[in-house]
Design an enzyme around this catalytic site. Structure first.
Site, PDB file in Angstrom:
ATOM      1  N   CYS A   1      -1.900   4.952  -5.480  1.00 31.71           N
ATOM      2  CA  CYS A   1      -2.710   4.127  -4.583  1.00 31.71           C
ATOM      3  C   CYS A   1      -2.843   2.774  -5.250  1.00 31.71           C
ATOM      4  O   CYS A   1      -3.138   2.692  -6.452  1.00 31.71           O
ATOM      5  CB  CYS A   1      -4.082   4.752  -4.345  1.00 31.71           C
ATOM      6  SG  CYS A   1      -5.191   3.675  -3.410  1.00 31.71           S
TER       7      CYS A   1
ATOM      8  N   THR B   1       0.854  -1.179   0.000  1.00 38.42           N
ATOM      9  CA  THR B   1       0.000   0.000   0.000  1.00 38.42           C
ATOM     10  C   THR B   1       0.890   1.228   0.000  1.00 38.42           C
ATOM     11  O   THR B   1       1.884   1.265   0.730  1.00 38.42           O
ATOM     12  CB  THR B   1      -0.923   0.038   1.237  1.00 38.42           C
ATOM     13  OG1 THR B   1      -1.330   1.384   1.499  1.00 38.42           O
ATOM     14  CG2 THR B   1      -0.208  -0.482   2.475  1.00 38.42           C
TER      15      THR B   1
END
Length: 265
Positions: free
Chosen positions: A218, A105
């Site tokens: 992202c 992430t």
């Protein structure tokens, strides 16, 4: 006497065995969200098969967290608790034999330093991997689409700046739109064409403002946007992270020195 056919079979068996043994064990801290973690696993395994052929797959240890808890820590600004959660998982992966770790992430690279300092194995920084790709494309100014934490806080932009890369981010209204699409849709498996159009419009506004390329900062964004959607270079961070992990796990010096077996009968 060993025949040529048998000797060749023995040789290729040894090659396969040595290649599998030489592939380092990749540790993945995932679950943020599991939708993008599933993409990590797909890309890592597809990449291993493409590079090694046949039935090969990646050697992985995966530790996933409950994203609902992490998301609450993010919203509350409790990054210390979030760091503690990821540190526990990194240590568990090291104990399980991982040679290095991926934090799957972008946003949680906010606590990269805490995680990296808690283990003795490398933690492969997603920002460094992305910067390498941007530099290879000979760009110095990129637009960043990401969670509001990654766009608004400096930890990610500063990491790119260390590599000489300037980062442009959307205005407040557009940042809120990207945040909503990520958390309310992509993180729960919804890929809406209308939301893709919004993301692309925001990306194009960054290009109009001087961005030479777009970083999908992202890991969920690649579920909606691909390189084909824009006329400038697009840097898909999940894909880049997985490619870099395989480069490291399958470094040539780990598969060199294969045993030599005569193929004469």
């Amino acid at each position: 006497m060993v025949t040529g056919a048998v000797t060749k079979s023995l040789f290729f068996f040894q090659v396969r065995r040595r290649t599998m043994a030489a592939m380092e064990l990749i540790g993945v801290i995932g679950g943020m969200s599991w939708e993008s973690t599933a993409e990590y696993l797909r890309l890592l395994n597809n990449g291993a098969r493409a590079r090694l052929g046949g039935l090969h797959s990646a050697r992985l240890r995966v530790a996933t967290v409950d994203f609902a808890l992490i998301e609450r820590m993010q919203a509350d600004g409790d990054w210390s608790a979030a760091a503690d959660a990821l540190v526990r998982e990194a240590r568990s992966l090291q104990a399980a034999g991982a040679a290095f770790v991926l934090i799957a992430t972008n946003t949680m690279h906010k606590v990269y330093d805490e995680v990296a300092e808690a283990v003795t194995i490398p933690v492969l920084h997603l920002g460094d991997v992305t910067a390498k790709a941007v530099t290879a494309a000979k760009l110095t100014r990129v637009g960043l689409l990401a969670t509001k934490y990654t766009m608004e806080q400096s930890f990610y932009r500063d990491r790119l700046a260390m590599h000489g890369i300037q980062t442009l981010t959307p205005d407040d209204t557009d940042r809120q739109t990207v945040q909503r699409i990520i958390y309310d849709e992509l993180c729960v498996g919804r890929v809406e064409p209308s939301s893709r159009d919004q993301l692309l419009a925001i990306a194009r506004s960054l290009v109009a403002g001087g961005a030479e390329g777009i970083v999908l900062g992202c890991t969920e964004l690649e579920l909606s946007i691909s390189r084909e959607h824009l006329d400038v270079p697009v840097f898909p961070t999940t894909t880049l992270h997985c490619q870099a992990a395989l480069d490291r796990a399958l470094a040539p010096d780990r598969i060199s020195g294969l045993p030599t077996v005569s193929t004469t009968s």
